[in-house]
Motif scaffolding. Sequence first.
Motif, PDB file in Angstrom:
ATOM      1  N   ASP A 179      -0.966   1.579  -9.386  1.00 20.25           N
ATOM      2  CA  ASP A 179      -2.311   2.030  -9.743  1.00 20.25           C
ATOM      3  C   ASP A 179      -2.910   2.866  -8.614  1.00 20.25           C
ATOM      4  O   ASP A 179      -3.589   3.875  -8.865  1.00 20.25           O
ATOM      5  CB  ASP A 179      -3.194   0.830 -10.061  1.00 20.25           C
ATOM      6  N   ALA A 180      -2.651   2.451  -7.381  1.00 15.11           N
ATOM      7  CA  ALA A 180      -3.127   3.239  -6.237  1.00 15.11           C
ATOM      8  C   ALA A 180      -2.512   4.637  -6.270  1.00 15.11           C
ATOM      9  O   ALA A 180      -3.205   5.647  -6.080  1.00 15.11           O
ATOM     10  CB  ALA A 180      -2.793   2.532  -4.927  1.00 15.11           C
ATOM     11  N   ALA A 181      -1.211   4.703  -6.524  1.00 15.03           N
ATOM     12  CA  ALA A 181      -0.517   5.993  -6.573  1.00 15.03           C
ATOM     13  C   ALA A 181      -1.026   6.847  -7.729  1.00 15.03           C
ATOM     14  O   ALA A 181      -1.216   8.060  -7.598  1.00 15.03           O
ATOM     15  CB  ALA A 181       0.984   5.773  -6.689  1.00 15.03           C
ATOM     16  N   ASP A 182      -1.248   6.221  -8.876  1.00 17.92           N
ATOM     17  CA  ASP A 182      -1.788   6.957 -10.020  1.00 17.92           C
ATOM     18  C   ASP A 182      -3.151   7.555  -9.708  1.00 17.92           C
ATOM     19  O   ASP A 182      -3.551   8.564 -10.304  1.00 17.92           O
ATOM     20  CB  ASP A 182      -1.914   6.035 -11.239  1.00 17.92           C
ATOM     21  N   ARG A 183      -3.867   6.947  -8.778  1.00 15.36           N
ATOM     22  CA  ARG A 183      -5.204   7.431  -8.403  1.00 15.36           C
ATOM     23  C   ARG A 183      -5.173   8.313  -7.155  1.00 15.36           C
ATOM     24  O   ARG A 183      -6.216   8.616  -6.579  1.00 15.36           O
ATOM     25  CB  ARG A 183      -6.141   6.236  -8.205  1.00 15.36           C
ATOM     26  N   GLY A 184      -3.966   8.705  -6.746  1.00 15.55           N
ATOM     27  CA  GLY A 184      -3.842   9.686  -5.678  1.00 15.55           C
ATOM     28  C   GLY A 184      -3.336   9.187  -4.348  1.00 15.55           C
ATOM     29  O   GLY A 184      -3.087   9.978  -3.434  1.00 15.55           O
ATOM     30  N   ALA A 185      -3.182   7.869  -4.180  1.00 18.37           N
ATOM     31  CA  ALA A 185      -2.689   7.337  -2.908  1.00 18.37           C
ATOM     32  C   ALA A 185      -1.213   7.669  -2.727  1.00 18.37           C
ATOM     33  O   ALA A 185      -0.462   7.801  -3.696  1.00 18.37           O
ATOM     34  CB  ALA A 185      -2.891   5.823  -2.858  1.00 18.37           C
ATOM     35  N   LYS A 186      -0.822   7.803  -1.471  1.00 18.03           N
ATOM     36  CA  LYS A 186       0.586   7.986  -1.149  1.00 18.03           C
ATOM     37  C   LYS A 186       1.134   6.654  -0.647  1.00 18.03           C
ATOM     38  O   LYS A 186       0.572   6.058   0.273  1.00 18.03           O
ATOM     39  CB  LYS A 186       0.758   9.072  -0.079  1.00 18.03           C
ATOM     40  N   ILE A 187       2.218   6.206  -1.265  1.00 18.26           N
ATOM     41  CA  ILE A 187       2.798   4.899  -0.957  1.00 18.26           C
ATOM     42  C   ILE A 187       4.140   5.114  -0.283  1.00 18.26           C
ATOM     43  O   ILE A 187       5.030   5.749  -0.854  1.00 18.26           O
ATOM     44  CB  ILE A 187       2.976   4.059  -2.246  1.00 18.26           C
ATOM     45  N   TYR A 188       4.300   4.575   0.936  1.00 23.44           N
ATOM     46  CA  TYR A 188       5.526   4.751   1.705  1.00 23.44           C
ATOM     47  C   TYR A 188       6.145   3.397   2.053  1.00 23.44           C
ATOM     48  O   TYR A 188       5.880   2.838   3.123  1.00 23.44           O
ATOM     49  CB  TYR A 188       5.248   5.520   2.995  1.00 23.44           C
ATOM     50  N   PRO A 189       6.987   2.841   1.165  1.00 21.12           N
ATOM     51  CA  PRO A 189       7.740   1.638   1.553  1.00 21.12           C
ATOM     52  C   PRO A 189       8.818   2.000   2.572  1.00 21.12           C
ATOM     53  O   PRO A 189       9.172   3.166   2.743  1.00 21.12           O
ATOM     54  CB  PRO A 189       8.372   1.170   0.232  1.00 21.12           C
ATOM     55  N   ARG A 190       9.341   0.980   3.222  1.00 21.87           N
ATOM     56  CA  ARG A 190      10.393   1.158   4.230  1.00 21.87           C
ATOM     57  C   ARG A 190       9.988   2.196   5.273  1.00 21.87           C
ATOM     58  O   ARG A 190      10.786   3.001   5.725  1.00 21.87           O
ATOM     59  CB  ARG A 190      11.718   1.540   3.563  1.00 21.87           C
ATOM     60  N   THR A 191       8.731   2.141   5.646  1.00 26.29           N
ATOM     61  CA  THR A 191       8.182   3.074   6.620  1.00 26.29           C
ATOM     62  C   THR A 191       7.314   2.288   7.591  1.00 26.29           C
ATOM     63  O   THR A 191       6.325   1.670   7.198  1.00 26.29           O
ATOM     64  CB  THR A 191       7.343   4.162   5.923  1.00 26.29           C
ATOM     65  N   THR A 192       7.695   2.311   8.865  1.00 19.82           N
ATOM     66  CA  THR A 192       7.000   1.536   9.890  1.00 19.82           C
ATOM     67  C   THR A 192       5.934   2.362  10.572  1.00 19.82           C
ATOM     68  O   THR A 192       6.172   3.531  10.913  1.00 19.82           O
ATOM     69  CB  THR A 192       8.011   1.032  10.947  1.00 19.82           C
ATOM     70  N   CYS A 193       4.787   1.767  10.760  1.00 18.35           N
ATOM     71  CA  CYS A 193       3.773   2.399  11.605  1.00 18.35           C
ATOM     72  C   CYS A 193       4.141   2.092  13.053  1.00 18.35           C
ATOM     73  O   CYS A 193       4.051   0.941  13.496  1.00 18.35           O
ATOM     74  CB  CYS A 193       2.385   1.866  11.266  1.00 18.35           C
ATOM     75  N   THR A 194       4.580   3.095  13.779  1.00 17.75           N
ATOM     76  CA  THR A 194       5.042   2.893  15.158  1.00 17.75           C
ATOM     77  C   THR A 194       3.928   3.065  16.178  1.00 17.75           C
ATOM     78  O   THR A 194       4.014   2.550  17.288  1.00 17.75           O
ATOM     79  CB  THR A 194       6.184   3.868  15.489  1.00 17.75           C
ATOM     80  N   SER A 195       2.885   3.788  15.794  1.00 22.27           N
ATOM     81  CA  SER A 195       1.779   4.011  16.733  1.00 22.27           C
ATOM     82  C   SER A 195       0.529   4.387  15.960  1.00 22.27           C
ATOM     83  O   SER A 195       0.587   5.119  14.967  1.00 22.27           O
ATOM     84  CB  SER A 195       2.131   5.134  17.715  1.00 22.27           C
TER      85      SER A 195
END
Length: 518
Positions: A179-195
């Motif tokens: 639903d977030a993606a349908d409303r324009g959000a970008k979803i990045y699984p398997r992606t670490t926030c390193t900084s």
Amino acid sequence: MTPSPTAPHAPTADTESESDLLDLCVIGGGVNGTGIARDAAGRGLSVVLCEKDDLAQGTSSRSGKLVHGGLRYLEYYEFRLVREALIEREVLMESAPHIIWPLRFVLPHSPQDRPAWLIRLGLFLYDHLGGRKRLPGTRTLDLRSAPEGLALRDSYHKAFEYSDCWVDDARLVVLNALDAADRGAKIYPRTTCTSARREDGHWRVELKSGTTGQTRVLRCKALVNAAGPWVQEVLGKVTGFNSSRNIRLVKGSHLVVPKFWDGPQAYLVQNTDKRVIFINPYEDDLCLIGTTDVPYEGTADEVAVDQAEVDYLLSAVNRYFKQQLSEADIVHRFSGVRPLYDDAAENPSAVTRDYVFDLDDQSGAPMLSVFGGKITTFRKLAEHALQKLQPYFPDLGPDWTAQGSLPGGDIPDADFDSFRQSVTKDYPWLPASLADHLSRLYGTRLRDLLGPARSLEDLGKHFGAQLYEAEAHYLMEREWAVTAEDILERRTKHGLHLSAQERRNFETWCAGKMAKAG
């Protein structure tokens, strides 16, 4: 195959910079993170969500799979939390009737444990605190004549029956992300926030893909740390900040065994240590037993069921039921770490399930960290999180999720039975068990999955049980599934029904698909 427009696209260079200033970056792809991303996107914010593993791979797929008020929390005077959870129970049933449905719980009375009057009082409050509308109220059972008593030992004569709800926890997370993606959000699984560092009044965030190793750099106005058990790790290692708030890691383990009673009811039994154990119908012919409450000191990535927990759960069940279970009956087991807000309670079972926010707004670039929470109140938590951030987004849209359906949940009057009948009418060639499976997991989006199919042969290769190639393709294209485990353990529960050889065959097929895609 054409990738879904909601699927994340890998960067085309070693570093991909996004010059646009985004509104919000959410760290954590569990139920709280995806709930916040969905709510924010629906209010008009530009949102990115990153998750170091698969969606719901941590705590949010390892719960007791209940939307409930928390009957036992009344003993700890958590009246506000119970009331909020009971109200949310009704809201969630309306928003996703395909993955959330009523369940009746039978609580046998044991004179050695809580007195009957105390249980009656608790259930009276439970029935009335949250403005119950759709669910039936409590009733008393004579186990000597009621069919619900047939599986119980003859020494138990009385029981109380009350209502709560079942939920497919991992799908709840994925539906929020969809639903977030349908409303324009970008979803990045398997992606670490390193900084994540403040820079010129905003956040500079670096994300690293776990599949390609490539880096993406984002600029955003606000940061949400919804990393669950890893929330303090994100604070310390990613942002370089500390918080006065702390979490306590509490391990909860579950066992899956063949269902050993007749009827749709679940059971709730009191153990000798005053804890309660749920014994719930699961996947038609199985049952789910849990949970434990064990202080946990290890890393959340390595949590596992230990022998003491197995013995504890089996002992609790065998105290009440005629059929005696042994370790040989266990067909599956799993354990999760609950990131509970540390309220200094000595007893792990007494630690609050409420949630707490920590808002740091130095330099005008806010960071909101989420401590605690439970599946039942995820939507309200997300709503409160956006209310906390509202001062930084003066054009933020109003609260909306209480009336919003989750993907596939736009079923008229939330009447799943009528919807299921319409599926039979529209797809008469679907076997009943497969129609049940697809209706439950995908709701009205079942039609997207089936597409032009007019026969079982049109669904492609049959991997075993109810798993066909068309569903696997759909999950890879639309729901960010990459590995066989993503599909068998989280997007669905097919893994419980495939033989070892069928599972190996499916793993080989998935690996081949990903090799071609790569």
